[in-house]
Design a protein around this motif. Structure first.
Motif, PDB file in Angstrom:
ATOM      1  N   ARG A 158       0.905  -1.239   0.035  1.00 25.50           N
ATOM      2  CA  ARG A 158      -0.035  -0.070  -0.081  1.00 25.50           C
ATOM      3  C   ARG A 158       0.879   1.266   0.039  1.00 25.50           C
ATOM      4  O   ARG A 158       0.597   2.258  -0.729  1.00 25.50           O
ATOM      5  N   ALA A 159       1.958   1.082   0.923  1.00 24.68           N
ATOM      6  CA  ALA A 159       2.798   2.507   0.906  1.00 24.68           C
ATOM      7  C   ALA A 159       3.192   2.717  -0.529  1.00 24.68           C
ATOM      8  O   ALA A 159       3.518   3.757  -0.834  1.00 24.68           O
ATOM      9  N   LYS A 160       3.897   1.541  -1.297  1.00 21.00           N
ATOM     10  CA  LYS A 160       4.480   1.850  -2.540  1.00 21.00           C
ATOM     11  C   LYS A 160       3.399   2.338  -3.544  1.00 21.00           C
ATOM     12  O   LYS A 160       3.749   2.961  -4.488  1.00 21.00           O
ATOM     13  N   LEU A 161       2.238   1.708  -3.366  1.00 19.04           N
ATOM     14  CA  LEU A 161       0.962   2.126  -4.161  1.00 19.04           C
ATOM     15  C   LEU A 161       0.924   3.722  -4.360  1.00 19.04           C
ATOM     16  O   LEU A 161       0.792   4.531  -5.347  1.00 19.04           O
ATOM     17  N   ARG A 163       3.203   5.751  -2.913  1.00 13.71           N
ATOM     18  CA  ARG A 163       4.506   6.662  -3.187  1.00 13.71           C
ATOM     19  C   ARG A 163       4.982   6.578  -4.667  1.00 13.71           C
ATOM     20  O   ARG A 163       5.474   7.543  -5.125  1.00 13.71           O
ATOM     21  N   LYS A 164       4.392   5.589  -5.569  1.00 15.83           N
ATOM     22  CA  LYS A 164       4.842   5.514  -6.859  1.00 15.83           C
ATOM     23  C   LYS A 164       3.765   5.950  -7.676  1.00 15.83           C
ATOM     24  O   LYS A 164       3.722   5.989  -8.898  1.00 15.83           O
ATOM     25  N   LYS A 165       2.392   6.280  -6.820  1.00 15.70           N
ATOM     26  CA  LYS A 165       1.216   6.550  -7.917  1.00 15.70           C
ATOM     27  C   LYS A 165       1.015   5.517  -9.000  1.00 15.70           C
ATOM     28  O   LYS A 165       0.630   5.957  -9.953  1.00 15.70           O
ATOM     29  N   ALA A 166       1.173   4.109  -8.445  1.00 14.68           N
ATOM     30  CA  ALA A 166       0.740   3.051  -9.527  1.00 14.68           C
ATOM     31  C   ALA A 166      -0.807   3.114  -9.329  1.00 14.68           C
ATOM     32  O   ALA A 166      -1.497   3.491  -8.280  1.00 14.68           O
ATOM     33  N   ALA A 167      -1.551   2.255 -10.434  1.00 11.88           N
ATOM     34  CA  ALA A 167      -3.197   1.863 -10.240  1.00 11.88           C
ATOM     35  C   ALA A 167      -3.265   0.717  -9.417  1.00 11.88           C
ATOM     36  O   ALA A 167      -4.020   0.583  -8.696  1.00 11.88           O
ATOM     37  N   LEU A 168      -2.042  -0.050  -9.480  1.00 16.23           N
ATOM     38  CA  LEU A 168      -2.109  -1.448  -8.560  1.00 16.23           C
ATOM     39  C   LEU A 168      -0.907  -1.885  -8.239  1.00 16.23           C
ATOM     40  O   LEU A 168       0.332  -1.913  -9.164  1.00 16.23           O
ATOM     41  N   ILE A 169      -0.686  -2.610  -7.169  1.00 19.82           N
ATOM     42  CA  ILE A 169       0.819  -3.031  -6.734  1.00 19.82           C
ATOM     43  C   ILE A 169       0.391  -4.658  -6.330  1.00 19.82           C
ATOM     44  O   ILE A 169      -0.594  -4.981  -5.765  1.00 19.82           O
ATOM     45  N   LEU A 185      -0.351 -14.410  -5.064  1.00 22.08           N
ATOM     46  CA  LEU A 185      -0.243 -12.945  -5.416  1.00 22.08           C
ATOM     47  C   LEU A 185      -1.388 -12.115  -4.585  1.00 22.08           C
ATOM     48  O   LEU A 185      -2.539 -12.535  -4.236  1.00 22.08           O
ATOM     49  N   LEU A 186      -1.063 -10.874  -3.954  1.00 22.68           N
ATOM     50  CA  LEU A 186      -1.957 -10.167  -3.331  1.00 22.68           C
ATOM     51  C   LEU A 186      -2.051  -8.761  -4.173  1.00 22.68           C
ATOM     52  O   LEU A 186      -1.136  -8.119  -4.355  1.00 22.68           O
ATOM     53  N   LEU A 187      -3.288  -8.567  -4.719  1.00 23.31           N
ATOM     54  CA  LEU A 187      -3.465  -7.521  -5.509  1.00 23.31           C
ATOM     55  C   LEU A 187      -3.955  -6.082  -4.638  1.00 23.31           C
ATOM     56  O   LEU A 187      -5.082  -6.430  -3.703  1.00 23.31           O
ATOM     57  N   VAL A 188      -3.182  -5.099  -4.740  1.00 23.52           N
ATOM     58  CA  VAL A 188      -3.728  -3.875  -3.701  1.00 23.52           C
ATOM     59  C   VAL A 188      -3.785  -2.760  -4.457  1.00 23.52           C
ATOM     60  O   VAL A 188      -2.869  -2.256  -5.381  1.00 23.52           O
ATOM     61  N   ASP A 189      -5.031  -2.396  -4.376  1.00 22.23           N
ATOM     62  CA  ASP A 189      -5.369  -0.950  -5.181  1.00 22.23           C
ATOM     63  C   ASP A 189      -5.935   0.001  -4.106  1.00 22.23           C
ATOM     64  O   ASP A 189      -6.043  -0.404  -3.035  1.00 22.23           O
ATOM     65  N   ALA A 190      -6.257   1.187  -4.754  1.00 18.06           N
ATOM     66  CA  ALA A 190      -7.188   2.263  -3.968  1.00 18.06           C
ATOM     67  C   ALA A 190      -8.391   1.818  -3.069  1.00 18.06           C
ATOM     68  O   ALA A 190      -8.520   2.334  -2.062  1.00 18.06           O
ATOM     69  N   GLY A 192      -8.883  -1.498  -2.224  1.00 19.82           N
ATOM     70  CA  GLY A 192      -8.814  -2.711  -0.868  1.00 19.82           C
ATOM     71  C   GLY A 192      -7.952  -3.815  -1.569  1.00 19.82           C
ATOM     72  O   GLY A 192      -6.835  -3.391  -2.766  1.00 19.82           O
ATOM     73  N   GLU A 193      -7.900  -4.770  -1.017  1.00 23.03           N
ATOM     74  CA  GLU A 193      -6.996  -6.219  -1.563  1.00 23.03           C
ATOM     75  C   GLU A 193      -7.847  -7.115  -1.923  1.00 23.03           C
ATOM     76  O   GLU A 193      -8.817  -7.558  -1.421  1.00 23.03           O
ATOM     77  N   ARG A 194      -7.075  -7.879  -2.918  1.00 29.53           N
ATOM     78  CA  ARG A 194      -7.714  -9.242  -3.313  1.00 29.53           C
ATOM     79  C   ARG A 194      -6.409 -10.282  -3.589  1.00 29.53           C
ATOM     80  O   ARG A 194      -5.521  -9.923  -3.913  1.00 29.53           O
ATOM     81  N   GLU A 195      -6.849 -11.608  -3.007  1.00 30.08           N
ATOM     82  CA  GLU A 195      -5.850 -12.561  -3.120  1.00 30.08           C
ATOM     83  C   GLU A 195      -6.036 -13.427  -4.274  1.00 30.08           C
ATOM     84  O   GLU A 195      -7.041 -13.910  -4.630  1.00 30.08           O
ATOM     85  N   LEU A 196      -4.888 -13.544  -5.210  1.00 32.59           N
ATOM     86  CA  LEU A 196      -4.937 -14.586  -6.079  1.00 32.59           C
ATOM     87  C   LEU A 196      -4.194 -15.746  -5.630  1.00 32.59           C
ATOM     88  O   LEU A 196      -3.239 -15.921  -5.424  1.00 32.59           O
ATOM     89  N   PRO A 197      -5.030 -16.788  -5.179  1.00 31.67           N
ATOM     90  CA  PRO A 197      -4.441 -18.151  -4.120  1.00 31.67           C
ATOM     91  C   PRO A 197      -3.357 -18.806  -5.083  1.00 31.67           C
ATOM     92  O   PRO A 197      -3.171 -18.663  -6.369  1.00 31.67           O
ATOM     93  N   HIS A 198      -2.391 -19.601  -4.272  1.00 29.30           N
ATOM     94  CA  HIS A 198      -1.332 -20.268  -4.880  1.00 29.30           C
ATOM     95  C   HIS A 198      -1.698 -21.136  -6.202  1.00 29.30           C
ATOM     96  O   HIS A 198      -2.684 -21.715  -6.320  1.00 29.30           O
ATOM     97  N   ASN A 199      -0.718 -20.880  -7.407  1.00 26.36           N
ATOM     98  CA  ASN A 199      -1.005 -21.462  -8.596  1.00 26.36           C
ATOM     99  C   ASN A 199       0.528 -21.440  -9.330  1.00 26.36           C
ATOM    100  O   ASN A 199       1.177 -20.883  -9.008  1.00 26.36           O
ATOM    101  N   ASP A 200       0.279 -21.741 -10.666  1.00 27.59           N
ATOM    102  CA  ASP A 200       1.762 -21.777 -11.411  1.00 27.59           C
ATOM    103  C   ASP A 200       1.434 -20.334 -11.891  1.00 27.59           C
ATOM    104  O   ASP A 200       0.548 -19.668 -12.000  1.00 27.59           O
ATOM    105  N   LYS A 201       2.740 -19.876 -12.150  1.00 25.07           N
ATOM    106  CA  LYS A 201       2.998 -18.419 -12.588  1.00 25.07           C
ATOM    107  C   LYS A 201       2.084 -18.016 -13.739  1.00 25.07           C
ATOM    108  O   LYS A 201       1.696 -16.970 -14.119  1.00 25.07           O
ATOM    109  N   LEU A 202       2.123 -18.911 -14.812  1.00 30.29           N
ATOM    110  CA  LEU A 202       1.223 -18.843 -15.944  1.00 30.29           C
ATOM    111  C   LEU A 202      -0.370 -18.312 -15.528  1.00 30.29           C
ATOM    112  O   LEU A 202      -0.859 -17.448 -16.086  1.00 30.29           O
TER     113      LEU A 202
END
Ligand code: C5P
Length: 217
Positions: A158-161, A163-169, A185-190, A192-202
């Motif tokens: 959230r701090a990076k979001l 500081r860097k003014k990104a739409a999504l971290i 992965l944990l998706l953090v935007d203005a 809230g947060e959403r988790e993409l559960p454990h999976n292969d990277k593709l």
């Protein structure tokens, strides 16, 4: 089958580590493999995007469908490759593990162990922040950054979001994601947060591209 959610869109992505030379034979780098970034590049191409991949030193083949690949070594070279392309892009995904600092002076010759027991020390200087610079452009693309942390992931993301003014971290969940073929992965935007559960990277990359496509609408 992947629907062409990004047809007609240009996606620019950085991936892999950077390598910051100390002298002609030595340098500083990190343990990023580039796998997550290359998976996102592949997923974006599958979704119909025109993909430009700017890669640090990695041992990976260019994913099928990727239009252009630019190989670089240092953070400054990555910055110089990205900046002219960013304003014409619809999306910028900064997956690269860019070195935050580099040795201030690069020796022209190899630093020699001279037998005196003298140990070299290096003054460091800061590298330009590619993501923050792109996100500050007046004609900026949708900016997506990554966070690899050893603790307090959501807080740091959230701090990076902000500081860097990104739409999504996108935070890497799990301590040892470097070089592996899986992640969570944990998706953090203005909002809230959403988790993409454990999976292969593709699979994770395809889900992330789906998320990014929604943000472009
Ligand atoms: O500041 P930190 O390195 O933790 O931020 C990580 C995010 O910022 C990643 O998306 C990374 O690609 C990007 N970054 C960058 N240029 C830098 C440092 C980080 O684009 N010099």
């Amino acid at each position: 089958f992947q629907p062409k959610r990004l047809a007609g869109k240009k996606l620019l992505i950085t991936a892999g580590p950077t390598f910051e030379p100390i002298d002609p034979v030595r340098g500083l780098s990190n343990r990023s493999s580039g796998k997550m970034g290359f998976a996102i590049a592949r997923a974006a191409a599958e979704a119909g995007a025109e993909v430009t991949l700017v890669a640090g030193p990695v041992h990976l083949d260019t994913p099928r469908g990727v239009r252009r690949r630019i190989d670089v070594q240092t953070a400054q070279q990555m910055f110089d490759a990205v900046l002219p392309l960013a304003p014409q892009s619809d999306v910028f995904v900064a997956t690269a593990a860019v070195a935050d600092w580099r040795p201030a002076k690069v020796g022209e010759q190899k630093i020699k162990k001279d037998g005196s027991g003298r140990i070299p020390s290096f003054e460091m200087t800061e590298n330009p922040d590619i993501l923050a610079t792109v996100a500050a452009l007046p004609d900026r693309p949708l900016c997506v950054g990554f966070a690899a942390e050893s603790e307090k992931l959501a807080e740091h993301a959230r701090a990076k979001l902000e500081r860097k003014k990104a739409a999504l971290i996108v935070g890497n969940i799990g301590p040892a994601t470097f070089g592996r073929d899986d992640n969570a992965l944990l998706l953090v935007d203005a909002n809230g947060e959403r988790e993409l559960p454990h999976n292969d990277k593709l699979s994770l990359a395809r889900e992330l591209i789906r998320d990014i496509a929604t943000r472009l609408q």
